[in-house]
Scaffold this motif. Structure first.
Motif, PDB file in Angstrom:
ATOM      1  N   LEU A   1       0.890  -1.172  -0.086  1.00 40.27           N
ATOM      2  CA  LEU A   1       0.221  -0.068  -0.099  1.00 40.27           C
ATOM      3  C   LEU A   1       0.893   1.302  -0.081  1.00 40.27           C
ATOM      4  O   LEU A   1       2.141   1.270   0.507  1.00 40.27           O
ATOM      5  CB  LEU A   1      -0.867   0.186   1.285  1.00 40.27           C
ATOM      6  N   ASN A   2       0.312   2.270  -0.940  1.00 41.72           N
ATOM      7  CA  ASN A   2       1.130   3.718  -0.767  1.00 41.72           C
ATOM      8  C   ASN A   2       2.704   3.414  -1.706  1.00 41.72           C
ATOM      9  O   ASN A   2       3.308   4.083  -1.089  1.00 41.72           O
ATOM     10  CB  ASN A   2       1.363   4.404   0.545  1.00 41.72           C
TER      11      ASN A   2
ATOM     12  N   PRO B   1      -4.911   4.129  -1.238  1.00 35.84           N
ATOM     13  CA  PRO B   1      -6.039   4.317  -0.766  1.00 35.84           C
ATOM     14  C   PRO B   1      -7.001   5.172  -1.401  1.00 35.84           C
ATOM     15  O   PRO B   1      -6.198   6.180  -1.993  1.00 35.84           O
ATOM     16  CB  PRO B   1      -5.889   4.570   0.803  1.00 35.84           C
TER      17      PRO B   1
ATOM     18  N   LEU C   1      -4.456  -8.682   1.306  1.00 41.31           N
ATOM     19  CA  LEU C   1      -3.301  -7.932   1.087  1.00 41.31           C
ATOM     20  C   LEU C   1      -2.176  -8.703   1.670  1.00 41.31           C
ATOM     21  O   LEU C   1      -2.437  -9.355   2.759  1.00 41.31           O
ATOM     22  CB  LEU C   1      -3.605  -6.531   2.021  1.00 41.31           C
TER      23      LEU C   1
ATOM     24  N   TYR D   1      -9.985   0.772  -2.639  1.00 38.35           N
ATOM     25  CA  TYR D   1      -8.560   0.992  -3.148  1.00 38.35           C
ATOM     26  C   TYR D   1      -8.436   1.409  -4.658  1.00 38.35           C
ATOM     27  O   TYR D   1      -9.380   0.962  -5.406  1.00 38.35           O
ATOM     28  CB  TYR D   1      -7.654  -0.338  -2.725  1.00 38.35           C
TER      29      TYR D   1
END
Length: 455
Positions: A342-343, A358, A378, A448
């Motif tokens: 993520l990110n 996100p 995830l 997402y």
């Protein structure tokens, strides 16, 4: 101008007069090869490559034993390295002996080029043999380029085969040998009319010479003119090919761009493409016609024409390729896997970048795809696709990744390298660059954004 002076000049013009190079001389003990060896050894030291003799005893005649012994002694007396190879009698075929002997001979030359770190091997083919070759090609039929006869040089293994005597006739070589007392052996099998070359040499060519004594020179002149014309034509074809070829490794072209060319040019362009990739492969008219028929057949979106030796012409919807599928698959298929947190932005190759963020952090990124995932799904992973992979559709049903690729008309060779984005629990979220899976909001999910863009 003497033959010796003309030989020196020709040898220098071809770029072979380099003392830093190592050259092999294929010597049979016949007059042509003995003259070639003598001329090479008489080159000025500043022009003379490092020389060694290679000899094949084909064991087809009793005389060959004496020839090999003579040649070895001659080389020792002149301080020339000598390497001999015997063609085992049990390897002699019942038919096609001439072709089999040639194959054995050139396999040996190729090995010696590598083992002795040589730059070239010189053979004693001369002008009369050039005329014979042109006549043989004309009689047997084939491709126009074959009527140019033997080139001054051609690739072999790690080096080249060179023909330094092509400008000179048999009569000139015999006169030179007699003038300089060069010993040689006469091959009695050259008089046999069993071999097709000997029939051309002793029957057909003499009959033509009775009509015109200059026929040999005329054949060579025509061959030179044809070679020059074909060189110009190849240059023009190469210019046109830049608009047809999308990549050269493997050779990939756009079918519609080829077929937009005049019908008279299509076969020439396709044959030129194939020769650019595989110079040794046949481009005979029947094979080229099969390829063009395949390209113009709307009922066959995919198909293949086999050329032999593992080479194939492959059609895949709007593109075509010429390659060795098995070898390419072995070299091309990459099994890879890396995590996308993520990110995080990750480079996926071929200039593409993948971002996983996100939904609240992605207000200006476009285009993007929104997926609703649980924490158990995830982290995400990019990997090679597998035969069991399926994509979730908006209806809730699934479609195999294989079918997705076929429907999207992804060429076969690109399918082998296709990447997919999957969850930690194995669901396919995207066939990257091809199609997205549909994952709407569900209980305990969070939205997402996935961005697929050029770097």
């Amino acid at each position: 101008m003497t033959l010796e002076t003309a030989f020196y000049q020709h040898f220098q013009e071809q770029g072979w007069a380099n003392p830093q190079q190592r050259g092999l001389v294929a010597v049979s003990a016949g007059v042509d090869s003995m003259v070639l060896l003598s001329l090479l050894l008489s080159l000025p030291v500043a022009q003379r490559p490092q020389l060694a003799v290679v000899h094949v005893n084909h064991q087809l005649r009793q005389q060959s034993v004496a020839e090999a012994a003579f040649l070895q002694q001659w080389c020792q007396a002149h301080d020339v390295p000598f390497t001999q190879k015997d063609w085992p009698i049990d390897q002699h075929p019942e038919h096609g002996t001439e072709a089999a002997a040639r194959d054995f001979r050139y396999q040996f030359f190729a090995q010696q080029l590598q083992q002795q770190s040589a730059d070239w091997v010189a053979t004693a083919h001369q002008a009369d043999e050039q005329a014979e070759t042109i006549l043989l090609k004309l009689i047997r039929g084939g491709q126009l380029a074959q009527l140019t006869g033997m080139a001054d040089q051609r690739p072999l293994a790690t080096g080249q085969v060179i023909h330094p005597l092509l400008p000179f006739t048999k009569a000139q070589l015999i006169a030179y040998a007699r003038e300089h007392a060069i010993p040689w052996y006469e091959d009695a099998s050259n008089q046999s009319l069993i071999a097709s070359r000997n029939r051309v040499r002793h029957e057909l060519l003499p009959a033509l010479q009775r009509e015109n004594p200059q026929v040999g020179q005329h054949l060579r002149d025509y061959a030179n003119q044809l070679a020059a014309t074909l060189a110009v034509a190849d240059h023009a074809l190469d210019t046109q090919l830049t608009a047809i070829v999308s990549q050269w490794s493997p050779l990939t072209g756009e079918s519609d761009r080829l077929l937009r060319r005049p019908a008279s040019e299509q076969a020439l362009l396709l044959a030129r493409l194939i020769k650019r990739v595989a110079p040794g492969e046949s481009t005979r008219e029947s094979l080229i016609r099969q390829c063009l028929n395949l390209l113009t057949n709307d009922q066959r979106p995919t198909g293949q024409v086999d050329f032999g030796q593992g080479w194939a012409f492959c059609k895949s919807y709007t593109t075509f390729q010429f390659l060795q599928p098995k070898k390419f698959e072995e070299k091309s298929v990459e099994h890879f896997s890396f995590m996308v947190d993520l990110n995080q932005w990750r480079s996926v190759g071929n200039g593409w970048q993948l971002g996983f963020l996100p939904a609240s952090h992605l207000q200006k990124q476009s285009p993007h795809n929104t997926v609703a995932l649980t924490l158990t799904q995830l982290p995400l992973t990019v990997r090679s696709w597998q035969p069991t992979d399926r994509l979730r559709l908006a209806t809730g049903h699934h479609q195999s990744v294989r079918r997705v690729l076929i429907n999207a008309k992804v060429p076969q060779e690109q399918r082998l390298k296709q990447a997919v984005l999957v969850t930690a629990t194995g669901e396919v979220l995207a066939v990257l660059g091809v199609k997205w899976s549909v994952w709407p909001p569900r209980p305990h999910t969070k939205n997402y954004h996935i961005v697929w863009k050029r770097e």
